[in-house]
Design a protein around this motif. Sequence first.
Motif: not given
Length: 65
Positions: A3, A17, A23
């Motif tokens: 992250t 994230k 993504d």
Amino acid sequence: MTTAAAHKCPLNLNLLKRGKVRDVYEVDDARLLIVATDRISAFDCILPTAIARKGEVLTPLQVLV
């Protein structure tokens, strides 16, 4: 998986994230943008060679899910 709030997408959205293949970006308080990338994983390992245009094909398919 990593992250990294410091990563930005070309649309200047915050990366919430980074998964093995997708993504997740924050669009606003109520919406997220999920982008399928060309990254490929197998057995929980990200493989070094990407599949060209894989993300381009997978991203529209997410609408159907």
